[in-house]
Design a protein around this motif. Structure first.
Motif, PDB file in Angstrom:
ATOM      1  N   CYS A  75       0.824  -1.204   0.000  1.00 47.89           N
ATOM      2  CA  CYS A  75       0.000   0.000   0.000  1.00 47.89           C
ATOM      3  C   CYS A  75       0.861   1.258   0.000  1.00 47.89           C
ATOM      4  O   CYS A  75       0.540   2.246  -0.660  1.00 47.89           O
ATOM      5  N   SER A  76       1.972   1.228   0.733  1.00 51.78           N
ATOM      6  CA  SER A  76       2.818   2.417   0.834  1.00 51.78           C
ATOM      7  C   SER A  76       3.391   2.831  -0.509  1.00 51.78           C
ATOM      8  O   SER A  76       3.714   4.007  -0.724  1.00 51.78           O
ATOM      9  N   LEU A  77       3.505   1.888  -1.438  1.00 53.26           N
ATOM     10  CA  LEU A  77       4.108   2.167  -2.749  1.00 53.26           C
ATOM     11  C   LEU A  77       3.088   2.213  -3.875  1.00 53.26           C
ATOM     12  O   LEU A  77       3.451   2.444  -5.030  1.00 53.26           O
ATOM     13  N   ALA A  78       1.802   2.029  -3.560  1.00 48.62           N
ATOM     14  CA  ALA A  78       0.795   1.779  -4.597  1.00 48.62           C
ATOM     15  C   ALA A  78       0.465   2.987  -5.462  1.00 48.62           C
ATOM     16  O   ALA A  78      -0.010   2.834  -6.594  1.00 48.62           O
ATOM     17  N   VAL A  88      -3.887   5.554 -20.778  1.00 51.94           N
ATOM     18  CA  VAL A  88      -5.090   5.040 -20.132  1.00 51.94           C
ATOM     19  C   VAL A  88      -5.068   3.522 -19.948  1.00 51.94           C
ATOM     20  O   VAL A  88      -5.450   3.029 -18.882  1.00 51.94           O
ATOM     21  N   PRO A  89      -4.632   2.727 -20.952  1.00 49.82           N
ATOM     22  CA  PRO A  89      -4.625   1.272 -20.731  1.00 49.82           C
ATOM     23  C   PRO A  89      -3.780   0.851 -19.530  1.00 49.82           C
ATOM     24  O   PRO A  89      -4.189   0.001 -18.735  1.00 49.82           O
ATOM     25  N   VAL A  90      -2.596   1.450 -19.385  1.00 50.05           N
ATOM     26  CA  VAL A  90      -1.746   1.124 -18.240  1.00 50.05           C
ATOM     27  C   VAL A  90      -2.396   1.617 -16.951  1.00 50.05           C
ATOM     28  O   VAL A  90      -2.362   0.941 -15.922  1.00 50.05           O
ATOM     29  N   LEU A  91      -3.005   2.795 -17.016  1.00 53.77           N
ATOM     30  CA  LEU A  91      -3.657   3.365 -15.842  1.00 53.77           C
ATOM     31  C   LEU A  91      -4.784   2.463 -15.356  1.00 53.77           C
ATOM     32  O   LEU A  91      -4.984   2.309 -14.141  1.00 53.77           O
ATOM     33  N   VAL A  92      -5.523   1.875 -16.259  1.00 50.98           N
ATOM     34  CA  VAL A  92      -6.590   0.945 -15.891  1.00 50.98           C
ATOM     35  C   VAL A  92      -6.016  -0.217 -15.078  1.00 50.98           C
ATOM     36  O   VAL A  92      -6.550  -0.601 -14.029  1.00 50.98           O
ATOM     37  N   GLY A  93      -4.907  -0.767 -15.559  1.00 50.08           N
ATOM     38  CA  GLY A  93      -4.299  -1.897 -14.863  1.00 50.08           C
ATOM     39  C   GLY A  93      -3.788  -1.545 -13.480  1.00 50.08           C
ATOM     40  O   GLY A  93      -4.021  -2.280 -12.516  1.00 50.08           O
ATOM     41  N   VAL A  94      -3.098  -0.419 -13.370  1.00 51.43           N
ATOM     42  CA  VAL A  94      -2.522  -0.061 -12.072  1.00 51.43           C
ATOM     43  C   VAL A  94      -3.609   0.345 -11.080  1.00 51.43           C
ATOM     44  O   VAL A  94      -3.481   0.116  -9.873  1.00 51.43           O
ATOM     45  N   LEU A  95      -4.704   0.945 -11.565  1.00 50.25           N
ATOM     46  CA  LEU A  95      -5.806   1.274 -10.661  1.00 50.25           C
ATOM     47  C   LEU A  95      -6.496   0.013 -10.152  1.00 50.25           C
ATOM     48  O   LEU A  95      -6.959  -0.038  -9.006  1.00 50.25           O
ATOM     49  N   PHE A  96      -6.579  -1.008 -10.993  1.00 51.24           N
ATOM     50  CA  PHE A  96      -7.140  -2.287 -10.558  1.00 51.24           C
ATOM     51  C   PHE A  96      -6.310  -2.862  -9.407  1.00 51.24           C
ATOM     52  O   PHE A  96      -6.847  -3.289  -8.376  1.00 51.24           O
ATOM     53  N   VAL A  97      -5.001  -2.851  -9.576  1.00 53.81           N
ATOM     54  CA  VAL A  97      -4.108  -3.369  -8.532  1.00 53.81           C
ATOM     55  C   VAL A  97      -4.166  -2.482  -7.290  1.00 53.81           C
ATOM     56  O   VAL A  97      -4.187  -2.982  -6.154  1.00 53.81           O
TER      57      VAL A  97
END
Length: 384
Positions: A75-78, A88-97
């Motif tokens: 969480c500290s690095l998320a 946007v495609p990468v952003l979708v993935g990182v927001l999911f994680v």
């Protein structure tokens, strides 16, 4: 052990609060409309709701402590990959994680707080959530200033560094899980008993408005009411401030008046505050309304989760997992819905609709009786 779990709530709130002023920056950076941004934020809720049952299963099998230790570091690095996503495609993935990490830590730290409550035989859940709100206040208030002066990249770098220091300083001091009774089976399974789902409905209708202010409050102030980037961060900051104050007082309030009465009056105040924010003529009035709603929202979720963790016949992790998953399912659905309403109607209409959810919470308030701890009672866990 109480200080350690409180620090986990503080750090988690700090990271989530730092997300709030980042939302308008992401919209501008990637050229997103309200509805598109709502669908993007939808992935954050999707990550939470899909990964949280896995976390609940792990907690039932190995305990909350190992899960909390791992997720607090993650969480500290998320936020770093969220701000640095190139498209946007990468952003979708990182927001999911990101959503999965936040949700998993949420279950684990609430389950650990229930363990501390049982060990101390006194209510601490509201004060734990007070530290979460304090962290949210610091993250939201400082986030707008940092983004304005240094940009979003520097903001998330500082947030990550501070959060990591907090995590590493307290992760080894967390309370160990209570041993189960000899005949208890350490596994996760959904129960057919209705009470966890009723408590989950209370958590759902309490978390959706709070999440809406987190995700959309800054944009509402900037777009509809003309606030600048620094001032807009105070939408969630105002809620976090009043929630922090009320949550630090919440355990004493709950002991004096009882959980049911606390939930009833909290729901009424939350609804009035959100209506004030929705009908505001300027950012100052809206912030005042959000602050009032924070007073009401403050103890709804802690009382609901404490009730979920103390339901007869259920492990704390199981009840909390059900309630929290239902709460996050609202965060899954609400952002996109609010985005569409804002685009075709207004944020004002959306926030007025959210105020009505607290009327349902008012009607379901009797379920809060399970949060009333008998501080003199023996713990139901063997070896406790």
């Amino acid at each position: 052990m109480r200080a350690a779990v409180s620090a986990m709530f503080l750090m988690n709130g700090f990271v989530v609060g730092s997300w709030a002023p980042l939302v308008p920056e992401l919209a501008q950076q990637h050229g997103l409309s309200e509805s598109a941004l709502g669908l993007l934020i939808l992935t954050l809720g999707l990550g939470s709701i899909l990964i949280m049952p896995v976390s609940g299963a792990l907690i039932a099998r190995i305990g909350a402590l190992p899960v909390l230790r791992v997720t607090c570091i993650l969480c500290s690095l998320a936020l770093l990959p969220v701000a640095l996503a190139p498209g946007v495609p990468v952003l979708v993935g990182v927001l999911f994680v990101f959503g999965g990490i936040i949700g998993s830590m949420d279950i684990a730290m609430n389950a650990n707080a229930v363990v501390v409550e049982k060990r101390l035989r006194k209510a601490i859940m509201s004060s734990c959530h007070g530290f979460w709100s304090l962290g949210g206040l610091i993250g939201a208030a400082a986030g707008g200033v940092l983004i304005d002066r240094f940009g979003s990249g520097m903001q998330v770098a500082l947030v990550s560094a501070i959060a990591l220091v907090i995590a590493l300083s307290f992760v080894t001091r967390l309370a160990p899980d209570l041993p189960l009774a000899a005949d208890a089976k350490p596994r996760f399974r959904l129960t057919l008993a209705p009470m966890p789902y009723v408590v989950g409905l209370v958590a759902l209708f309490s978390m959706v408005p709070e999440g809406a202010i987190l995700d959309w409050g800054a944009l509402y102030l900037r777009q509809d009411l003309g606030a600048d980037v620094t001032y807009s961060g105070l939408a969630f900051g105002a809620v976090a401030a009043t929630m922090a104050v009320m949550r630090f007082a919440g355990d004493a309030v709950r002991r004096k008046f009882g959980a049911v009465t606390t939930m009833r009056y909290s729901a009424i105040v939350a609804a009035v505050g959100l209506l004030l924010a929705a009908t505001a003529s300027g950012p100052t009035m809206a912030i005042a309304g959000f602050a009032l709603s924070g007073i009401g929202i403050a103890n709804l979720v802690p009382v609901a989760l404490s009730a979920a963790g103390n339901l007869p016949g259920l492990q704390p992790g199981v009840g909390i997992s059900i309630a929290t998953s239902m709460g996050y399912s609202g965060i899954l659905m609400a952002p996109a819905l609010i985005g569409f309403i804002a685009e075709y109607q207004s944020f004002s209409v959306a926030f007025m609709g959210l105020a009505a959810l607290f009327i349902v919470v008012l009607g379901l308030s009797p379920v809060a009786r399970h949060a009333d701890l008998n501080e003199a009672a023996e713990t139901p866990f063997a070896g406790g």
